[in-house]
Write a protein that holds these residues in place. Sequence first.
Motif, PDB file in Angstrom:
ATOM      1  N   PHE A   7     -30.563 -10.161  20.677  1.00  0.00           N
ATOM      2  CA  PHE A   7     -29.139  -9.880  20.907  1.00  0.00           C
ATOM      3  C   PHE A   7     -28.876  -8.376  20.964  1.00  0.00           C
ATOM      4  O   PHE A   7     -28.256  -7.883  21.909  1.00  0.00           O
ATOM      5  CB  PHE A   7     -28.269 -10.526  19.813  1.00  0.00           C
ATOM      6  CG  PHE A   7     -26.815 -10.166  19.941  1.00  0.00           C
ATOM      7  CD1 PHE A   7     -26.028 -10.745  20.921  1.00  0.00           C
ATOM      8  CD2 PHE A   7     -26.239  -9.234  19.096  1.00  0.00           C
ATOM      9  CE1 PHE A   7     -24.685 -10.413  21.055  1.00  0.00           C
ATOM     10  CE2 PHE A   7     -24.904  -8.886  19.225  1.00  0.00           C
ATOM     11  CZ  PHE A   7     -24.129  -9.479  20.198  1.00  0.00           C
ATOM     12  N   PHE A   8     -29.343  -7.636  19.968  1.00  0.00           N
ATOM     13  CA  PHE A   8     -29.053  -6.202  19.920  1.00  0.00           C
ATOM     14  C   PHE A   8     -29.775  -5.421  21.014  1.00  0.00           C
ATOM     15  O   PHE A   8     -29.251  -4.436  21.530  1.00  0.00           O
ATOM     16  CB  PHE A   8     -29.358  -5.623  18.531  1.00  0.00           C
ATOM     17  CG  PHE A   8     -28.325  -6.004  17.513  1.00  0.00           C
ATOM     18  CD1 PHE A   8     -26.997  -5.608  17.671  1.00  0.00           C
ATOM     19  CD2 PHE A   8     -28.663  -6.773  16.424  1.00  0.00           C
ATOM     20  CE1 PHE A   8     -26.035  -5.976  16.747  1.00  0.00           C
ATOM     21  CE2 PHE A   8     -27.707  -7.142  15.489  1.00  0.00           C
ATOM     22  CZ  PHE A   8     -26.389  -6.742  15.658  1.00  0.00           C
ATOM     23  N   GLY A  14     -26.926  -3.908  28.006  1.00  0.00           N
ATOM     24  CA  GLY A  14     -25.636  -4.194  28.619  1.00  0.00           C
ATOM     25  C   GLY A  14     -24.635  -3.063  28.455  1.00  0.00           C
ATOM     26  O   GLY A  14     -23.737  -2.888  29.280  1.00  0.00           O
ATOM     27  N   SER A  15     -24.804  -2.269  27.408  1.00  0.00           N
ATOM     28  CA  SER A  15     -23.883  -1.156  27.159  1.00  0.00           C
ATOM     29  C   SER A  15     -24.074   0.003  28.123  1.00  0.00           C
ATOM     30  O   SER A  15     -23.174   0.813  28.303  1.00  0.00           O
ATOM     31  CB  SER A  15     -24.064  -0.635  25.726  1.00  0.00           C
ATOM     32  OG  SER A  15     -23.720  -1.633  24.808  1.00  0.00           O
ATOM     33  N   THR A  79     -27.968 -13.521  26.817  1.00  0.00           N
ATOM     34  CA  THR A  79     -26.877 -13.538  27.799  1.00  0.00           C
ATOM     35  C   THR A  79     -25.605 -12.970  27.190  1.00  0.00           C
ATOM     36  O   THR A  79     -24.924 -12.141  27.802  1.00  0.00           O
ATOM     37  CB  THR A  79     -26.644 -14.973  28.314  1.00  0.00           C
ATOM     38  OG1 THR A  79     -27.864 -15.463  28.876  1.00  0.00           O
ATOM     39  CG2 THR A  79     -25.543 -15.016  29.361  1.00  0.00           C
ATOM     40  N   LEU A  80     -25.285 -13.391  25.980  1.00  0.00           N
ATOM     41  CA  LEU A  80     -24.098 -12.872  25.297  1.00  0.00           C
ATOM     42  C   LEU A  80     -24.220 -11.372  25.072  1.00  0.00           C
ATOM     43  O   LEU A  80     -23.270 -10.618  25.327  1.00  0.00           O
ATOM     44  CB  LEU A  80     -23.886 -13.596  23.969  1.00  0.00           C
ATOM     45  CG  LEU A  80     -22.666 -13.165  23.157  1.00  0.00           C
ATOM     46  CD1 LEU A  80     -21.381 -13.466  23.936  1.00  0.00           C
ATOM     47  CD2 LEU A  80     -22.644 -13.864  21.814  1.00  0.00           C
ATOM     48  N   GLY A  81     -25.391 -10.921  24.619  1.00  0.00           N
ATOM     49  CA  GLY A  81     -25.596  -9.486  24.417  1.00  0.00           C
ATOM     50  C   GLY A  81     -25.440  -8.699  25.704  1.00  0.00           C
ATOM     51  O   GLY A  81     -24.912  -7.584  25.699  1.00  0.00           O
ATOM     52  N   MET A  82     -25.885  -9.269  26.789  1.00  0.00           N
ATOM     53  CA  MET A  82     -25.824  -8.574  28.080  1.00  0.00           C
ATOM     54  C   MET A  82     -24.404  -8.495  28.628  1.00  0.00           C
ATOM     55  O   MET A  82     -24.011  -7.470  29.192  1.00  0.00           O
ATOM     56  CB  MET A  82     -26.739  -9.293  29.079  1.00  0.00           C
ATOM     57  CG  MET A  82     -26.976  -8.549  30.335  1.00  0.00           C
ATOM     58  SD  MET A  82     -28.018  -7.124  30.009  1.00  0.00           S
ATOM     59  CE  MET A  82     -27.876  -6.306  31.560  1.00  0.00           C
ATOM     60  N   ILE A  83     -23.612  -9.558  28.487  1.00  0.00           N
ATOM     61  CA  ILE A  83     -22.283  -9.580  29.118  1.00  0.00           C
ATOM     62  C   ILE A  83     -21.160  -9.056  28.228  1.00  0.00           C
ATOM     63  O   ILE A  83     -20.122  -8.649  28.742  1.00  0.00           O
ATOM     64  CB  ILE A  83     -21.917 -10.990  29.634  1.00  0.00           C
ATOM     65  CG1 ILE A  83     -21.765 -11.981  28.490  1.00  0.00           C
ATOM     66  CG2 ILE A  83     -22.922 -11.462  30.658  1.00  0.00           C
ATOM     67  CD1 ILE A  83     -21.179 -13.313  28.914  1.00  0.00           C
ATOM     68  N   LEU A  84     -21.359  -9.037  26.920  1.00  0.00           N
ATOM     69  CA  LEU A  84     -20.290  -8.610  26.019  1.00  0.00           C
ATOM     70  C   LEU A  84     -19.822  -7.172  26.286  1.00  0.00           C
ATOM     71  O   LEU A  84     -18.608  -6.941  26.391  1.00  0.00           O
ATOM     72  CB  LEU A  84     -20.731  -8.792  24.564  1.00  0.00           C
ATOM     73  CG  LEU A  84     -19.656  -8.679  23.504  1.00  0.00           C
ATOM     74  CD1 LEU A  84     -18.571  -9.735  23.729  1.00  0.00           C
ATOM     75  CD2 LEU A  84     -20.274  -8.845  22.123  1.00  0.00           C
ATOM     76  N   PRO A  85     -20.721  -6.194  26.427  1.00  0.00           N
ATOM     77  CA  PRO A  85     -20.236  -4.838  26.718  1.00  0.00           C
ATOM     78  C   PRO A  85     -19.473  -4.755  28.043  1.00  0.00           C
ATOM     79  O   PRO A  85     -18.459  -4.053  28.126  1.00  0.00           O
ATOM     80  CB  PRO A  85     -21.515  -3.999  26.783  1.00  0.00           C
ATOM     81  CG  PRO A  85     -22.516  -4.770  26.015  1.00  0.00           C
ATOM     82  CD  PRO A  85     -22.162  -6.215  26.216  1.00  0.00           C
ATOM     83  N   SER A  86     -19.940  -5.465  29.051  1.00  0.00           N
ATOM     84  CA  SER A  86     -19.251  -5.437  30.343  1.00  0.00           C
ATOM     85  C   SER A  86     -17.869  -6.060  30.248  1.00  0.00           C
ATOM     86  O   SER A  86     -16.915  -5.564  30.857  1.00  0.00           O
ATOM     87  CB  SER A  86     -20.071  -6.174  31.399  1.00  0.00           C
ATOM     88  OG  SER A  86     -21.289  -5.536  31.606  1.00  0.00           O
ATOM     89  N   LEU A  87     -17.764  -7.147  29.518  1.00  0.00           N
ATOM     90  CA  LEU A  87     -16.467  -7.802  29.348  1.00  0.00           C
ATOM     91  C   LEU A  87     -15.468  -6.858  28.691  1.00  0.00           C
ATOM     92  O   LEU A  87     -14.336  -6.699  29.162  1.00  0.00           O
ATOM     93  CB  LEU A  87     -16.626  -9.078  28.522  1.00  0.00           C
ATOM     94  CG  LEU A  87     -15.348  -9.835  28.190  1.00  0.00           C
ATOM     95  CD1 LEU A  87     -14.697 -10.360  29.461  1.00  0.00           C
ATOM     96  CD2 LEU A  87     -15.646 -10.971  27.235  1.00  0.00           C
ATOM     97  N   ILE A  88     -15.904  -6.204  27.636  1.00  0.00           N
ATOM     98  CA  ILE A  88     -15.031  -5.254  26.939  1.00  0.00           C
ATOM     99  C   ILE A  88     -14.694  -4.076  27.848  1.00  0.00           C
ATOM    100  O   ILE A  88     -13.538  -3.659  27.931  1.00  0.00           O
ATOM    101  CB  ILE A  88     -15.697  -4.781  25.629  1.00  0.00           C
ATOM    102  CG1 ILE A  88     -15.790  -5.962  24.647  1.00  0.00           C
ATOM    103  CG2 ILE A  88     -14.926  -3.623  24.995  1.00  0.00           C
ATOM    104  CD1 ILE A  88     -16.674  -5.700  23.442  1.00  0.00           C
TER     105      ILE A  88
END
Length: 178
Positions: A7-8, A14-15, A79-88
């Motif tokens: 995740f990290f 993703g960040s 997948t969550l780790g990759m898309i979370l920064p983009s979503l924010i």
Amino acid sequence: MMLWELFFTFLKVGSVSFGGGYAVIPMIQYEIESHGWMTSSELQEMISLAGMTPGPIATNSATLVGYKTAGLAGALVTTLGMILPSLIAVILLASMFFRFNNSKWFRSVFYGFRPIITGLIIYAALNFGFLSGDETGFTWMTFVTLLICFGCLYAMFKYKLYPIVVLLAAGAAGIILY
């Protein structure tokens, strides 16, 4: 512990994934190799598969790495780790865009990203297409790859062919020539 590491790692990727999936492939490669999650040839196959499936290549790559490393749970956390920064980022940028879209400074920052993104995409193409470490020097496979690449570019620029048609033709050429 492995799920948190996955995740990290992909949260970090993703960040900094400016420029889309192809621009972030070098960072994905670095992370995968530094953790020893895949070999170079497995990574190339995974990138190929991720590029052929619907959706963003970086997210598809993250999902495939997670699945190979830790099964379904791994696929979900990467997948969550990759898309979370983009979503924010999209939520924040959308609010800023509507406030500052007429600002010359704001537009200039985005134009400034173009050269580095282009460079990262070229690096990824060269690294995965020719400098994989599996073969040394200029081989017949390198020649055929370049021939297919230039043929695709020519077809798209000269005849304005739909990218799916060019993709299918390149796949057929690869089957025939390799």
